[in-house]
Design a protein around this motif. Sequence first.
Motif, short mmCIF file in Angstrom:
data_model
loop_
_atom_site.label_atom_id
_atom_site.label_comp_id
_atom_site.label_asym_id
_atom_site.label_seq_id
_atom_site.Cartn_x
_atom_site.Cartn_y
_atom_site.Cartn_z
N ALA A 72 0.83 -1.20 0.00
CA ALA A 72 0.00 0.00 0.00
C ALA A 72 0.87 1.26 0.00
N PHE A 73 1.99 1.22 0.72
CA PHE A 73 2.90 2.36 0.77
C PHE A 73 3.46 2.66 -0.61
N VAL A 74 3.83 1.62 -1.36
CA VAL A 74 4.35 1.82 -2.71
C VAL A 74 3.31 2.50 -3.59
N VAL A 75 2.05 2.04 -3.51
CA VAL A 75 0.97 2.64 -4.30
C VAL A 75 0.76 4.11 -3.91
N VAL A 76 0.75 4.36 -2.61
CA VAL A 76 0.54 5.73 -2.11
C VAL A 76 1.66 6.65 -2.58
N GLU A 77 2.89 6.18 -2.49
CA GLU A 77 4.03 7.03 -2.87
C GLU A 77 4.03 7.32 -4.37
N ARG A 78 3.70 6.32 -5.17
CA ARG A 78 3.63 6.56 -6.61
C ARG A 78 2.54 7.58 -6.94
N GLY A 79 1.41 7.48 -6.24
CA GLY A 79 0.34 8.44 -6.46
C GLY A 79 0.75 9.84 -6.06
N ALA A 80 1.46 9.97 -4.94
CA ALA A 80 1.91 11.29 -4.49
C ALA A 80 2.89 11.90 -5.48
N ALA A 81 3.80 11.08 -6.00
CA ALA A 81 4.76 11.59 -6.98
C ALA A 81 4.06 11.99 -8.28
N ALA A 82 3.06 11.20 -8.70
CA ALA A 82 2.33 11.51 -9.94
C ALA A 82 1.56 12.82 -9.84
N ARG A 83 1.09 13.15 -8.62
CA ARG A 83 0.35 14.39 -8.41
C ARG A 83 1.26 15.59 -8.20
#
Length: 475
Positions: A257-268
Amino acid sequence: MTQTTDLRGVVPERDVRNGPGRLTLGLLLLGQFMAILDVNIVNVALPTMRVDLHASGAALQLIVAGYTIAYAVLLITGARLGDIAGHRRMYLTGLAVFTVTSLACGLAPSTGPLIGFRFLQGIGAALMTPQVMSMIQRNFTGAARGRALGLYSAVIAGGVVVGQAAGGLLVSADLLGTGWRAVFLVNVPIGAALLATGPRLLPRDTGPRGGDLDIRGLLTLSPAVLLFVVPLILGHELGWPLWGWFSLAASAAFLAAFVVVERGAAARGGRPLISPRVLRAPRLLPACGAIMLAPGTWGSFLFTTTLHLQGDLRMSPLESGLAFVPSVTAFAVVGLNWQRLPARWHRRVIPVGFAIAAAGYLCIGPLAGGGVPYELLTAVIGFGLGVMSIIMTAGLEHVPAEDAADASGLLLSLMQISQVIGVATIGTLFLTAAESSGSTRHAEYGTGWALAAVALVGTVFTVLLARDRASAREA
């Protein structure tokens, strides 16, 4: 085309050998030393605590583990808070928390408050220690940075060994009738002195800072680390209960879940706790792999060998702690002098160091009878692992200053977690073999083979690190 430099780099902005640089570095490293010291200094005081506080086995485990758990869980968050609020400010804040809670631990009337204060002490260490590497990254360059990181590595290794020896010495001395309390109270005058001098000596934060803490990342990474570390620390003593395995599985889910969250934060366009940009820095990932393995072998070697020295070889806690002093000396000799080698050898000697450490680990079993002084064996292993400072220098060489907090938090977390994993896995192997055979000498054979195998796996990462792929990319 970007010009690359060898690990000696450019002319230093702030040198560790003269002027304010030396005083600044000394203050930073003394705070780091106290934090590492407190991971181990409590171990030899546990028998006295058990009698004085009427503590159960579970309570003693939490006294030791509470500090490590809080420290490991919050290191990356502490690094990011330094980036947001200022590394100088967060170092002094963490130091103040660490000093006050050290006093509280030393005055604790019973096990309950002591466990709580140990958690808070770990939080103080997690706020303070990531700022050390970040400020080294931001205030030292070139050869000065290499020397600073060499001293930093020596302090980390030395804190572990000195913790063992100092704990035995303080408890045995029973200063003013303090007994076990002295292992905590010793931090108070040192912390007070650092707090008095820090505002004058520490460099002020410069450059842009601010932003928001990645709360989503924090809420997924912290449980991932917590659920992973707790069963490893408590598992063997409790017989590896079912909840421990569920905890490890839940840790993997939170990590995903952390990996998904971090990728989303970077994409935004946000600022994740661990920036993908940092992970793409040349040579950082191989350095992370090597750092995951080297401290893990060292921590488990210290744990198992201490049990053997105080077991079959009948050494006192102080004697067993002093047996590791040559390893720290050898570690420091390598860490502080590798820059004297020709520049083309710098990264190439890293696999050699791991091979020397592996050879030393292979000798653990044959030397377990005590015929050859253990000081010689620990010196060989310390000499091999002395390349840790080269690993950190090479891994951080191409990390931009604005990403220093992310990189330092990541490396420190990996170092701390790797020691927990090492003690949990290889320590369990040792304890199981010792219990089945009734001899710590017999258990040392399997331990030596396991440690050598891990060190050899580490050479794979060190070979990747030794390859100068950054030059090809930048050319």
